[in-house]
Design an enzyme around this catalytic site. Structure first.
Site, PDB file in Angstrom:
ATOM      1  N   LEU A  43       0.818  -1.216   0.000  1.00  0.00           N
ATOM      2  CA  LEU A  43       0.000   0.000   0.000  1.00  0.00           C
ATOM      3  C   LEU A  43       0.850   1.262   0.000  1.00  0.00           C
ATOM      4  O   LEU A  43       1.876   1.342   0.670  1.00  0.00           O
ATOM      5  CB  LEU A  43      -0.936  -0.003   1.214  1.00  0.00           C
ATOM      6  CG  LEU A  43      -1.898  -1.190   1.298  1.00  0.00           C
ATOM      7  CD1 LEU A  43      -2.788  -1.057   2.535  1.00  0.00           C
ATOM      8  CD2 LEU A  43      -2.742  -1.328   0.039  1.00  0.00           C
ATOM      9  N   HIS A  47      -3.432   4.261  -2.436  1.00  0.00           N
ATOM     10  CA  HIS A  47      -4.400   3.362  -1.795  1.00  0.00           C
ATOM     11  C   HIS A  47      -5.044   4.048  -0.585  1.00  0.00           C
ATOM     12  O   HIS A  47      -6.255   3.934  -0.375  1.00  0.00           O
ATOM     13  CB  HIS A  47      -3.701   2.082  -1.306  1.00  0.00           C
ATOM     14  CG  HIS A  47      -3.117   1.230  -2.389  1.00  0.00           C
ATOM     15  ND1 HIS A  47      -1.761   1.032  -2.523  1.00  0.00           N
ATOM     16  CD2 HIS A  47      -3.696   0.494  -3.371  1.00  0.00           C
ATOM     17  CE1 HIS A  47      -1.525   0.216  -3.541  1.00  0.00           C
ATOM     18  NE2 HIS A  47      -2.674  -0.123  -4.077  1.00  0.00           N
ATOM     19  N   SER A 195       2.466   3.800  -7.625  1.00  0.00           N
ATOM     20  CA  SER A 195       2.174   2.419  -7.997  1.00  0.00           C
ATOM     21  C   SER A 195       3.041   1.500  -7.143  1.00  0.00           C
ATOM     22  O   SER A 195       4.202   1.824  -6.866  1.00  0.00           O
ATOM     23  CB  SER A 195       2.507   2.183  -9.480  1.00  0.00           C
ATOM     24  OG  SER A 195       2.542   0.802  -9.753  1.00  0.00           O
TER      25      SER A 195
END
Ligand code: AMP
Length: 287
Positions: A43, A47, A195
């Protein structure tokens, strides 16, 4: 004082379907609403932004962490996909997550599991040209997770824009009574979309990576100034190659809803996937 104003002190964890159902029932027994954020873990702030957004739409938020084997081809990075369960749970503290669902592969795909969701429409083209199994794997796991969690709302990132379109179509087609919320892409200060796969980049590659977002903005400006999209895409593609990017899987201007060819006076989306060393980066922006 209503229960919804009490923030839980710790995040509950469920590793089995039975444990998940018990936790969800406790929430539902209090007539509280439920938002869901499916993830593959590792995460980052992107997120966490989804979780914060989910909290504004429901009383309780469930986050799932599951690296879904069904959406990886045998040649892809399933085994080396970053995993950090303890770090993930620590990061989820204080952002509004109430329950984290950590199923094992057996929980999602027990022996004898034989079904797949097969979609066309926005699931065709773009990613599917390079990862033919991808959206079938995504739609299958998300539909299973929806059936297990039974949320009122689910939040997905625009970072994976085609995936968001596929999920919206699936929910519509299968009459799933779930509101799908799309959340804007969280970026580094230099524009690189956050990402989990950015962790694969070397320092030199990390320096080059933001040029993808800059290139997309250059194309958008050219298109909005009336230039031919294909010409602008070809110019930027050549620059990205000169900058050190490898294969460009696609840089394409598409209709923002259907992801098919652009239509006059309709919103457009510019989507890209390309390689930097052994790492595949995707990004997209509104045009
Ligand atoms: P993943 O863990 O990569 O499967 O992503 C889980 C969810 O987080 C998906 O809905 C993604 O679109 C979303 N997501 C991933 N990266 C970002 C980002 N940089 N900004 C916003 N949402 C993101």
């Amino acid at each position: 004082m209503p229960d919804t104003l009490h923030m839980p002190q710790t995040i509950a964890k469920a590793r089995t379907l039975a444990a998940l159902k018990t936790e969800v029932k406790a929430i539902r027994d209090k007539s509280l609403t439920l938002a869901f954020v499916p993830t593959m873990g590792a995460l980052h702030e992107g997120h966490l932004d989804l979780v914060k957004r989910a909290k504004t739409h429901a009383d309780r938020v469930v986050v799932s962490i599951f690296v879904n084997p069904l959406q990886f081809a045998p040649t892809e990075d399933l085994d080396r996909y970053p995993r950090d369960e303890a770090g993930d749970i620590a990061r989820l503290q204080g952002v509004g997550c109430d329950l984290v669902y950590l199923p094992t592969v057996d929980v999602l795909y027990p022996a004898g599991f034989i079904s797949r969701i097969d979609m066309s429409g926005p699931a065709l083209g773009l990613e599917t040209e390079f990862r033919p199994q991808f959206f079938s794997g995504v739609a299958t796991v998300v539909s299973k997770l929806f059936n297990q969690v039974r949320p009122d709302v689910a939040v997905f990132g625009e970072k994976d824009y085609q995936q968001l379109a596929v999920i919206r179509a699936m929910v519509r087609d299968f009459d799933m009574d779930i509101e799908i919320i799309g959340a804007p892409t969280t970026r580094e200060a230099d524009g690189l979309a956050l990402s989990s796969r950015n962790a694969y980049l070397s320092a030199a590659q990390r320096g080059i990576a933001p040029k993808l977002h800059t290139g997309l903005q250059t194309i958008r400006t050219a298109v909005l100034n009336g230039q031919d999209a294909d010409t602008a895409i070809a110019q930027v593609s050549a620059e990205l190659t000169a900058d050190g990017f490898g294969q460009i899987d696609y840089i394409r201007l598409a209709d923002a809803e259907s992801l098919g060819p652009v239509r006059p006076n309709r919103p457009m989306r510019l989507l890209a996937a390309l390689w930097l060393g052994k790492t595949r980066l995707i990004d997209n922006i509104a045009v």
